[in-house]
Design a protein around this motif. Structure first.
Motif, PDB file in Angstrom:
ATOM      1  N   SER A 154       0.808  -1.217   0.000  1.00 27.74           N
ATOM      2  CA  SER A 154       0.000   0.000   0.000  1.00 27.74           C
ATOM      3  C   SER A 154       0.841   1.268   0.000  1.00 27.74           C
ATOM      4  N   SER A 155       2.111   1.192   0.352  1.00 24.79           N
ATOM      5  CA  SER A 155       2.958   2.381   0.422  1.00 24.79           C
ATOM      6  C   SER A 155       3.642   2.686  -0.907  1.00 24.79           C
ATOM      7  N   GLN A 156       3.497   1.814  -1.895  1.00 24.53           N
ATOM      8  CA  GLN A 156       4.133   2.034  -3.194  1.00 24.53           C
ATOM      9  C   GLN A 156       3.055   1.979  -4.270  1.00 24.53           C
ATOM     10  N   PRO A 157       2.890   3.054  -5.059  1.00 27.93           N
ATOM     11  CA  PRO A 157       1.744   3.121  -5.983  1.00 27.93           C
ATOM     12  C   PRO A 157       1.628   1.927  -6.911  1.00 27.93           C
ATOM     13  N   ARG A 158       2.724   1.457  -7.462  1.00 26.81           N
ATOM     14  CA  ARG A 158       2.633   0.342  -8.404  1.00 26.81           C
ATOM     15  C   ARG A 158       2.277  -0.959  -7.689  1.00 26.81           C
ATOM     16  N   LEU A 159       2.830  -1.145  -6.491  1.00 26.92           N
ATOM     17  CA  LEU A 159       2.518  -2.358  -5.743  1.00 26.92           C
ATOM     18  C   LEU A 159       1.109  -2.318  -5.163  1.00 26.92           C
ATOM     19  N   ALA A 160       0.594  -1.112  -4.929  1.00 24.96           N
ATOM     20  CA  ALA A 160      -0.729  -0.963  -4.313  1.00 24.96           C
ATOM     21  C   ALA A 160      -1.848  -0.971  -5.337  1.00 24.96           C
ATOM     22  N   LEU A 161      -1.549  -1.397  -6.572  1.00 22.40           N
ATOM     23  CA  LEU A 161      -2.553  -1.357  -7.621  1.00 22.40           C
ATOM     24  C   LEU A 161      -3.777  -2.191  -7.265  1.00 22.40           C
ATOM     25  N   VAL A 162      -3.562  -3.387  -6.710  1.00 19.26           N
ATOM     26  CA  VAL A 162      -4.690  -4.270  -6.386  1.00 19.26           C
ATOM     27  C   VAL A 162      -5.512  -3.703  -5.244  1.00 19.26           C
ATOM     28  N   THR A 163      -4.862  -3.304  -4.158  1.00 11.77           N
ATOM     29  CA  THR A 163      -5.594  -2.796  -2.999  1.00 11.77           C
ATOM     30  C   THR A 163      -6.316  -1.496  -3.323  1.00 11.77           C
ATOM     31  N   GLU A 164      -5.688  -0.626  -4.083  1.00 11.58           N
ATOM     32  CA  GLU A 164      -6.340   0.625  -4.452  1.00 11.58           C
ATOM     33  C   GLU A 164      -7.533   0.373  -5.370  1.00 11.58           C
ATOM     34  N   THR A 165      -7.392  -0.587  -6.258  1.00 11.81           N
ATOM     35  CA  THR A 165      -8.515  -0.924  -7.139  1.00 11.81           C
ATOM     36  C   THR A 165      -9.704  -1.432  -6.335  1.00 11.81           C
ATOM     37  N   LEU A 166      -9.449  -2.303  -5.377  1.00  7.87           N
ATOM     38  CA  LEU A 166     -10.533  -2.809  -4.543  1.00  7.87           C
ATOM     39  C   LEU A 166     -11.145  -1.710  -3.697  1.00  7.87           C
ATOM     40  N   ARG A 167     -10.304  -0.803  -3.188  1.00  6.99           N
ATOM     41  CA  ARG A 167     -10.824   0.286  -2.358  1.00  6.99           C
ATOM     42  C   ARG A 167     -11.733   1.217  -3.160  1.00  6.99           C
ATOM     43  N   LYS A 168     -11.306   1.563  -4.361  1.00  8.40           N
ATOM     44  CA  LYS A 168     -12.102   2.489  -5.158  1.00  8.40           C
ATOM     45  C   LYS A 168     -13.367   1.829  -5.704  1.00  8.40           C
ATOM     46  N   ALA A 169     -13.303   0.524  -5.953  1.00  5.11           N
ATOM     47  CA  ALA A 169     -14.459  -0.166  -6.533  1.00  5.11           C
ATOM     48  C   ALA A 169     -15.347  -0.807  -5.479  1.00  5.11           C
ATOM     49  N   TRP A 170     -15.044  -0.612  -4.191  1.00  4.62           N
ATOM     50  CA  TRP A 170     -15.760  -1.342  -3.158  1.00  4.62           C
ATOM     51  C   TRP A 170     -17.248  -0.989  -3.115  1.00  4.62           C
ATOM     52  N   THR A 171     -17.567   0.282  -3.291  1.00  5.27           N
ATOM     53  CA  THR A 171     -18.979   0.682  -3.243  1.00  5.27           C
ATOM     54  C   THR A 171     -19.768   0.002  -4.356  1.00  5.27           C
ATOM     55  N   SER A 172     -19.223   0.015  -5.570  1.00  4.16           N
ATOM     56  CA  SER A 172     -19.906  -0.637  -6.686  1.00  4.16           C
ATOM     57  C   SER A 172     -19.945  -2.150  -6.498  1.00  4.16           C
TER      58      SER A 172
ATOM     59  N   SER B 115     -20.027  -3.824  -3.648  1.00  8.39           N
ATOM     60  CA  SER B 115     -20.994  -4.201  -2.614  1.00  8.39           C
ATOM     61  C   SER B 115     -22.408  -4.237  -3.177  1.00  8.39           C
ATOM     62  N   HIS B 116     -22.763  -3.253  -4.008  1.00 10.27           N
ATOM     63  CA  HIS B 116     -24.096  -3.274  -4.620  1.00 10.27           C
ATOM     64  C   HIS B 116     -24.214  -4.410  -5.636  1.00 10.27           C
ATOM     65  N   TYR B 117     -23.131  -4.672  -6.345  1.00 11.39           N
ATOM     66  CA  TYR B 117     -23.140  -5.772  -7.308  1.00 11.39           C
ATOM     67  C   TYR B 117     -23.352  -7.108  -6.606  1.00 11.39           C
ATOM     68  N   LEU B 118     -22.689  -7.294  -5.454  1.00 14.41           N
ATOM     69  CA  LEU B 118     -22.799  -8.563  -4.733  1.00 14.41           C
ATOM     70  C   LEU B 118     -24.218  -8.810  -4.247  1.00 14.41           C
ATOM     71  N   ILE B 119     -24.936  -7.743  -3.889  1.00 14.73           N
ATOM     72  CA  ILE B 119     -26.324  -7.924  -3.446  1.00 14.73           C
ATOM     73  C   ILE B 119     -27.166  -8.526  -4.574  1.00 14.73           C
ATOM     74  N   VAL B 120     -27.001  -7.971  -5.771  1.00  8.22           N
ATOM     75  CA  VAL B 120     -27.760  -8.489  -6.914  1.00  8.22           C
ATOM     76  C   VAL B 120     -27.295  -9.906  -7.268  1.00  8.22           C
ATOM     77  N   PHE B 121     -25.977 -10.137  -7.244  1.00  6.11           N
ATOM     78  CA  PHE B 121     -25.441 -11.446  -7.604  1.00  6.11           C
ATOM     79  C   PHE B 121     -25.914 -12.524  -6.646  1.00  6.11           C
ATOM     80  N   VAL B 122     -25.854 -12.252  -5.351  1.00  7.88           N
ATOM     81  CA  VAL B 122     -26.280 -13.246  -4.360  1.00  7.88           C
ATOM     82  C   VAL B 122     -27.764 -13.552  -4.503  1.00  7.88           C
ATOM     83  N   ALA B 123     -28.566 -12.533  -4.799  1.00  9.91           N
ATOM     84  CA  ALA B 123     -30.002 -12.763  -4.967  1.00  9.91           C
ATOM     85  C   ALA B 123     -30.271 -13.699  -6.145  1.00  9.91           C
TER      86      ALA B 123
END
Length: 586
Positions: free
Chosen positions: A485-503, A505-513
């Protein structure tokens, strides 16, 4: 020059003056300076305007530098670094947070080599503790021998049998397998000649009779035990009373579906001690089996039968107890399974085991000391409980929590490992008291029974320790994400999950249903025809595999091709083509 001599400057702070002067420069209209200045003083000091009238002009915060007040409409105006440093300054809290963030990022990045070293050291600790390849090799050899060579259903005397333990489907099959397959295989008395040779090589010596698969030593006689089902009222007591039927239920395991190995080994086995027998030799074993079959040792109340033997491989220093389970379901089917409990009696036989243990726990202890010092600096050096609580909230972030979980989990594994070593020491002491020759007396039988129980309990403990130890690498993986998380290139995965988490979470509600609806539909459609859909959890697992491309469409056709096509096509279209495409887009 524009604002020299203005009486309002005597009451204006340098911060406010600098902010409004920047707004004047950006607008290029000096005439508006007085109004902006008055607005700032009205907002910050609550003062009245010139000549005692209320001021109604307002100011805004800058969109980036929240501590800078700007004129309305200038919230997005550019401010150079030089103007920010010389005219506006920076609040101490913001500057302090920036410095602490930079220091923390540097520390997190420097922790990456330590996290990678943790993975390497823990992998070495596991490999040297468990000897996984050796355990698997010995267990697989025993499995193969019992499956291929413990046969029954011989076409002629001396000719190869056509069935093994998997073909035991009745009480008669069980006694045939025991008498003609398992007992002659494990309790050999004569040297087996080659096929059609007509040779009589002679009897085995007392020492050779204790050998199994050439390199394994038989430590105890074969133990034959069973668990009885408990009586329960029949669901339809009226019909049951008319036909005089007695209903029973399995004690611990649900046998309606085929149980997995973990259910069998980790479940409670309530042995009926009055029916436990020991087979010391092939001749004696055949007599005892005949008596048991004649006395109807197996009956309607039989729930589980366990045939057990204990072996020791001196070349691998491996103690193995093998159990052949026969589980009698209330539906009338007999489930079969071979399980093992294997353990190294001398866990520190290789000196490198000490090296990897010491290296790993030195690193864990170093991390514990560093985190403890950081915690003390954040909380205990502050005066008052309120400031200490503020320091605690600053310290207890996600990544520091991960470090503490890693430290605590590592020490729990250490404690469990010490308990395991103590238990193995006790088992080794029991083996040293085991008689070297056949001992059919009741005293020896009690010793064998206690040893089987001790080894079985230790085997269950080792399985739980392995499961807990398998979770620890996941915590180590999270520590690596902390460093990433302290290096931009290495933090690509964690940052992607953080920015996409809101979308997400809503996607998972529809998928689970949608996914849950198809799981219930699968149980209704195929539950009675396919074992893959008999329960909701099995249906979820089957649909997940189907989503990844693993499916058996022909098994679904049992209810009709039209229904199967509708279910399969709609699932593939909604889940695979649409929902997974949406996930990739997110």
């Amino acid at each position: 020059q524009a604002y020299s001599g203005d009486p309002l400057l005597d009451r204006a702070s340098p911060h406010a003056v600098g902010a409004k002067w920047a707004g004047v420069r950006q607008h290029g209209r000096v005439a508006r300076w007085r109004g902006c200045m008055i607005a700032t003083l009205h907002r910050r000091q609550g003062a009245k305007g010139h000549h005692g009238t209320h001021l109604r002009t307002t100011s805004r915060e800058h969109s980036v530098y929240r501590w800078v007040s700007t004129a309305p409409g200038m919230e997005l105006g550019d401010i150079s670094h030089e103007d920010m440093a010389l005219r506006y300054g920076m609040p101490e809290k913001v500057f302090r947070e920036y410095l602490l963030g930079e220091i923390k990022a540097e520390q997190d990045l420097l922790s990456l080599p330590w996290a990678i070293l943790s993975v390497i050291l823990y992998a070495l600790v596991l490999l040297y503790h468990e000897s996984v390849h050796t355990n698997h090799s010995v267990e697989a050899a025993i499995d193969f021998d019992i499956t291929e060579n413990a046969n029954f259903a011989f076409s002629q005397p001396g000719v190869m049998g056509h069935k093994n333990y998997e073909d035991v489907n009745s009480f008669a099959d069980f006694w045939s397998w025991m008498g003609k397959g398992f007992v002659p295989l494990t309790l050999q008395w004569e040297y087996p000649p080659s096929e059609s040779s007509g040779l009589t090589i002679g009897n085995l010596s007392a020492r050779d009779r204790r050998h199994y698969l050439w390199h394994n030593l038989i430590l105890a006689p074969v133990k034959l035990s069973q668990e009885s089902a408990e009586d329960i009222p029949c669901p339809n007591s009226l019909i049951g009373s008319v036909y005089g039927f007695k209903c029973t239920r399995s004690v611990d395991i649900d046998l309606d579906m085929q149980p997995v190995e973990n259910q069998i080994t980790q479940g409670v086995y309530q042995e009926d001690l009055s029916k436990t027998v020991w087979l010391h030799s092939a001749a004696e074993g055949r007599q005892i089996l005949t008596q048991l079959e004649e006395s109807r040792w197996l009956d309607q109340n039989t729930d589980r039968v366990k045939v057990s033997t204990m072996l020791y491989n001196p070349e691998c220093d491996l103690l193995v107890t093998t159990h052949v389970h026969f589980l009698f379901s209330r539906a009338g089917r007999i489930w079969k399974k071979i399980t093992h409990e294997s353990m190294n009696l001398k866990p520190y036989g290789d000196p490198w085991t000490y090296v990897w243990d010491v290296c790993f726990y030195v690193q864990v202890t170093y991390l514990f000391i560093c985190e403890l010092v950081e915690f003390i600096r954040a909380t205990c050096r502050r005066t008052g409980w309120k400031t200490a609580w503020e320091g605690f909230k600053e310290y207890i972030g996600v990544w520091n929590t991960v470090d503490w979980v890693f430290v605590v989990a590592s020490y729990i594994v250490l404690v469990l490992w010490i308990v395991r070593v103590e238990r193995l020491t006790g088992i080794q002491a029991s083996l040293l008291r085991t008689p070297a020759q056949d001992c059919p007396s009741s005293e020896c039988t009690a010793h064998f029974d206690a040893m089987f129980d001790e080894v079985e309990e230790t085997g269950k403990f080792i399985v739980k320790l392995r499961i807990f130890g398998a979770i620890l690498p996941m915590v180590i993986m999270l520590r690596m994400f902390k460093a990433f998380s302290s290096q931009p290139r290495l933090a690509l995965v964690t940052e992607t999950l953080r920015k996409a988490w809101t979308s997400l979470s809503h996607y998972l509600i529809v998928f689970v249903a949608i996914f849950g609806s198809y799981a219930a539909m699968g149980v209704a459609f195929f539950g009675t025809q396919s074992a893959l859909f008999t329960t909701l959890d099995r249906a979820v697992s089957t649909l997940f595999l189907m989503m990844l491309g693993g499916f058996d469409f022909h098994a679904m056709e049992a209810i009709g091709r039209g229904y199967a096509f509708f279910f399969f096509f709609s699932f593939m279209f909604l889940i695979v083509l649409i929902m997974l495409s949406m996930l990739i887009a997110i």
